[in-house]
Design an enzyme around this catalytic site. Structure first.
Site, PDB file in Angstrom:
ATOM      1  N   TYR A 100      -4.205   6.443   4.537  1.00  0.00           N
ATOM      2  CA  TYR A 100      -3.892   4.821   4.856  1.00  0.00           C
ATOM      3  C   TYR A 100      -5.009   3.810   3.346  1.00  0.00           C
ATOM      4  O   TYR A 100      -5.855   4.388   3.524  1.00  0.00           O
ATOM      5  CB  TYR A 100      -4.314   3.807   5.750  1.00  0.00           C
ATOM      6  CG  TYR A 100      -3.877   2.894   5.883  1.00  0.00           C
ATOM      7  CD1 TYR A 100      -3.743   2.311   5.378  1.00  0.00           C
ATOM      8  CD2 TYR A 100      -4.985   2.054   6.506  1.00  0.00           C
ATOM      9  CE1 TYR A 100      -3.457   1.084   5.768  1.00  0.00           C
ATOM     10  CE2 TYR A 100      -4.799   0.434   6.611  1.00  0.00           C
ATOM     11  CZ  TYR A 100      -3.530  -0.087   6.143  1.00  0.00           C
ATOM     12  OH  TYR A 100      -3.505  -1.264   6.007  1.00  0.00           O
TER      13      TYR A 100
ATOM     14  N   ARG B 235       8.079  -6.042   2.343  1.00  0.00           N
ATOM     15  CA  ARG B 235       7.976  -7.600   3.180  1.00  0.00           C
ATOM     16  C   ARG B 235       7.356  -7.913   3.257  1.00  0.00           C
ATOM     17  O   ARG B 235       6.252  -8.233   2.136  1.00  0.00           O
ATOM     18  CB  ARG B 235       7.527  -6.989   4.953  1.00  0.00           C
ATOM     19  CG  ARG B 235       6.058  -6.042   4.857  1.00  0.00           C
ATOM     20  CD  ARG B 235       5.786  -4.753   5.923  1.00  0.00           C
ATOM     21  NE  ARG B 235       4.356  -4.725   5.630  1.00  0.00           N
ATOM     22  CZ  ARG B 235       3.726  -3.691   5.396  1.00  0.00           C
ATOM     23  NH1 ARG B 235       4.838  -2.520   4.302  1.00  0.00           N
ATOM     24  NH2 ARG B 235       2.597  -3.364   5.797  1.00  0.00           N
TER      25      ARG B 235
ATOM     26  N   ASN C 254      -4.993   1.060   0.930  1.00  0.00           N
ATOM     27  CA  ASN C 254      -4.139   0.219   0.102  1.00  0.00           C
ATOM     28  C   ASN C 254      -4.367  -0.649  -0.658  1.00  0.00           C
ATOM     29  O   ASN C 254      -5.477  -0.291  -1.704  1.00  0.00           O
ATOM     30  CB  ASN C 254      -4.857  -1.036   1.095  1.00  0.00           C
ATOM     31  CG  ASN C 254      -4.421  -1.402   2.926  1.00  0.00           C
ATOM     32  OD1 ASN C 254      -3.423  -2.115   2.606  1.00  0.00           O
ATOM     33  ND2 ASN C 254      -5.033  -1.741   3.466  1.00  0.00           N
TER      34      ASN C 254
ATOM     35  N   ASP D  66       3.955  -9.673   5.067  1.00  0.00           N
ATOM     36  CA  ASP D  66       2.544  -9.654   6.764  1.00  0.00           C
ATOM     37  C   ASP D  66       2.158 -11.362   6.446  1.00  0.00           C
ATOM     38  O   ASP D  66       1.704 -11.825   5.363  1.00  0.00           O
ATOM     39  CB  ASP D  66       1.469  -8.349   5.846  1.00  0.00           C
ATOM     40  CG  ASP D  66       2.264  -7.420   6.098  1.00  0.00           C
ATOM     41  OD1 ASP D  66       3.353  -7.400   6.608  1.00  0.00           O
ATOM     42  OD2 ASP D  66       1.333  -6.521   5.696  1.00  0.00           O
TER      43      ASP D  66
ATOM     44  N   ASP E 278       0.665   0.814   1.322  1.00  0.00           N
ATOM     45  CA  ASP E 278       0.698  -0.744   0.706  1.00  0.00           C
ATOM     46  C   ASP E 278       0.192  -1.567  -0.691  1.00  0.00           C
ATOM     47  O   ASP E 278      -0.734  -1.294  -0.786  1.00  0.00           O
ATOM     48  CB  ASP E 278      -0.075  -1.604   1.950  1.00  0.00           C
ATOM     49  CG  ASP E 278       0.621  -1.623   2.813  1.00  0.00           C
ATOM     50  OD1 ASP E 278       1.761  -1.589   3.131  1.00  0.00           O
ATOM     51  OD2 ASP E 278       0.259  -2.235   3.572  1.00  0.00           O
TER      52      ASP E 278
END
Length: 124
Positions: free
Chosen positions: A34, A80, A36, A82, A112
């Site tokens: 993951y 998107r 960011n 958030d 992201d």
């Protein structure tokens, strides 16, 4: 039941509205990454669960408002906003571009891309 990568990511994004770190972490493979992009990547399902739990200490949830989502086999990308709901009642909207790689009905990689200044400014 096997879902398409598109269905899996859609379900995953909705899960953040009432987040449970264990339930969210279950969407990942054991060796998932993951990232960011403004920060260091997090490696492995357990480390991702711990990161999410720490992050959620300041937030009641996040509404992933997906504007566009495209899928090509096991790759899903979404644009998107958030909206992070702070425990003090405020909210922080964050424009995000997300990339998900799905393998065997789990997320193997999630990246992201966003402007870290939006987060920094919200807390200053």
């Amino acid at each position: 039941m096997t879902r398409s990568a598109d269905e899996l990511v859609t379900e995953f994004c909705k899960r953040w509205a009432s987040p449970d770190p264990d339930a969210i972490a279950a969407y990942f493979t054991e060796d998932a990454v993951y990232h960011n992009i403004p920060m260091a990547p997090v490696h492995g399902r357990e480390a991702i669960r711990e990161f999410i739990a720490g992050f959620l200490a300041a937030f009641d949830g996040i509404d992933f408002n997906v504007h566009r989502q495209v899928a090509d086999g096991t790759l899903v990308m979404n644009e998107r906003t958030d909206v992070m709901r702070r425990k003090d009642g405020g909210s922080i909207p964050l424009p995000v571009m997300g990339v998900f790689e799905v393998h065997d009905d789990r997320i193997a990689a999630w990246r992201d891309y966003f402007d870290m200044a939006a987060i920094t400014n919200a807390f200053s």
